[in-house]
Design a protein around this motif. Structure first.
Motif, mmCIF file in Angstrom:
data_model
loop_
_atom_site.group_PDB
_atom_site.id
_atom_site.type_symbol
_atom_site.label_atom_id
_atom_site.label_comp_id
_atom_site.label_asym_id
_atom_site.label_seq_id
_atom_site.Cartn_x
_atom_site.Cartn_y
_atom_site.Cartn_z
ATOM 1 N N ILE A 23 0.865 -1.182 0.000
ATOM 2 C CA ILE A 23 0.000 0.000 0.000
ATOM 3 C C ILE A 23 0.898 1.227 0.000
ATOM 4 O O ILE A 23 1.657 1.454 0.945
ATOM 5 C CB ILE A 23 -0.922 0.015 1.236
ATOM 6 C CG1 ILE A 23 -1.850 -1.202 1.226
ATOM 7 C CG2 ILE A 23 -1.742 1.302 1.284
ATOM 8 C CD1 ILE A 23 -2.710 -1.327 2.470
ATOM 9 N N ASP A 72 -0.258 4.499 -1.263
ATOM 10 C CA ASP A 72 -0.969 5.769 -1.434
ATOM 11 C C ASP A 72 -1.330 6.447 -0.118
ATOM 12 O O ASP A 72 -1.907 7.535 -0.114
ATOM 13 C CB ASP A 72 -2.236 5.554 -2.261
ATOM 14 C CG ASP A 72 -3.224 4.603 -1.598
ATOM 15 O OD1 ASP A 72 -2.801 3.866 -0.672
ATOM 16 O OD2 ASP A 72 -4.400 4.577 -2.005
ATOM 17 N N PHE A 115 -0.752 4.128 6.291
ATOM 18 C CA PHE A 115 -1.853 3.415 6.937
ATOM 19 C C PHE A 115 -1.549 3.066 8.393
ATOM 20 O O PHE A 115 -0.395 2.970 8.823
ATOM 21 C CB PHE A 115 -2.241 2.171 6.144
ATOM 22 C CG PHE A 115 -1.112 1.210 5.886
ATOM 23 C CD1 PHE A 115 -0.807 0.207 6.789
ATOM 24 C CD2 PHE A 115 -0.350 1.302 4.724
ATOM 25 C CE1 PHE A 115 0.221 -0.688 6.550
ATOM 26 C CE2 PHE A 115 0.683 0.413 4.469
ATOM 27 C CZ PHE A 115 0.974 -0.583 5.392
#
Length: 217
Positions: free
Chosen positions: A174, A176, A179
């Motif tokens: 991931i 973008d 998180f």
């Protein structure tokens, strides 16, 4: 680096449906190992051993040591064909890896020094959002686990993926967003009391803001 699960296999002669059926009659699952700048090798693995690993989950993203007649191969499974009725494995494909191969793997997250966290010591609750993280890793530098140091963490603190030191050449799949891995929440009793206090304060404000009603006769 994590120690890979070991799966035993034997090289088998012949290809095609006839050879595959013969392997299955002997309690084996036919398969092939390819890649790594070497010729493909037809193999067979024990049905029970393969099924046991499949039931553990994430078999397609687990790095394995496949021993073919004693010769060790670092592999990752690329496909498992199953019986359409019984859903049992009938054929398996393995990709041979070199030290420089890049693959996606799920790496578990562990938490250390909970007793050094003021937030947890005062009754806060560690809420784990992700117990494992999918990473792009190099085959010769796969971390056994991702470590989160809870030293100094207070109630309300959040641990993101950027707070974890990743091995060189490793990145999360991931990309973008930064998180969340975990956070420290207040004790349920304290949170409930806080909500009640906020409601009381809202009521008091409302009562103070209301003007007296004058009745005209």
């Amino acid at each position: 680096m994590a120690e890979n699960p070991i799966l035993e296999a034997v090289a088998r002669d012949g290809t095609g449906k006839g050879a595959a059926r013969a392997a299955r009659r002997e309690g084996m699952v036919p398969g092939v190992i390819y890649g790594g700048n070497k010729e493909p090798v037809t193999i067979a693995v024990k049905f029970n051993e393969l099924l046991k690993m499949l039931k553990k989950g994430k078999f397609l993203s687990t790095l394995l040591t496949l021993k073919v007649d004693g010769e060790e191969n670092t592999v990752i499974c690329r496909a498992v064909q199953r019986d359409t009725v019984k859903d049992l494995p009938t054929h398996v494909d393995f990709l041979r890896l070199s030290d420089r191969s890049r693959i996606n793997l799920y790496i578990p997250v562990v938490f250390e020094n909970e007793d050094a966290s003021p937030g947890l010591s005062s009754g806060g609750v560690l809420t784990v959002v992700r117990s494992e993280v999918e990473l792009k890793v190099t085959a010769n530098a796969i971390p056994e686990q991702l470590v989160v140091d809870l030293t100094g963490k207070e109630v309300g603190d959040t641990i993101n993926i950027s707070d974890i030191d990743l091995p060189k050449g490793t990145r999360p799949m991931i990309t973008d967003r930064d998180f969340v891995i975990a956070n420290i929440q207040p004790p349920s009793g304290l949170a409930s009391q806080k909500d009640d206090d906020e409601e009381d304060n809202e009521t008091e404000v409302i009562e103070q803001d209301v003007d007296p009603i004058e009745v005209e006769e």
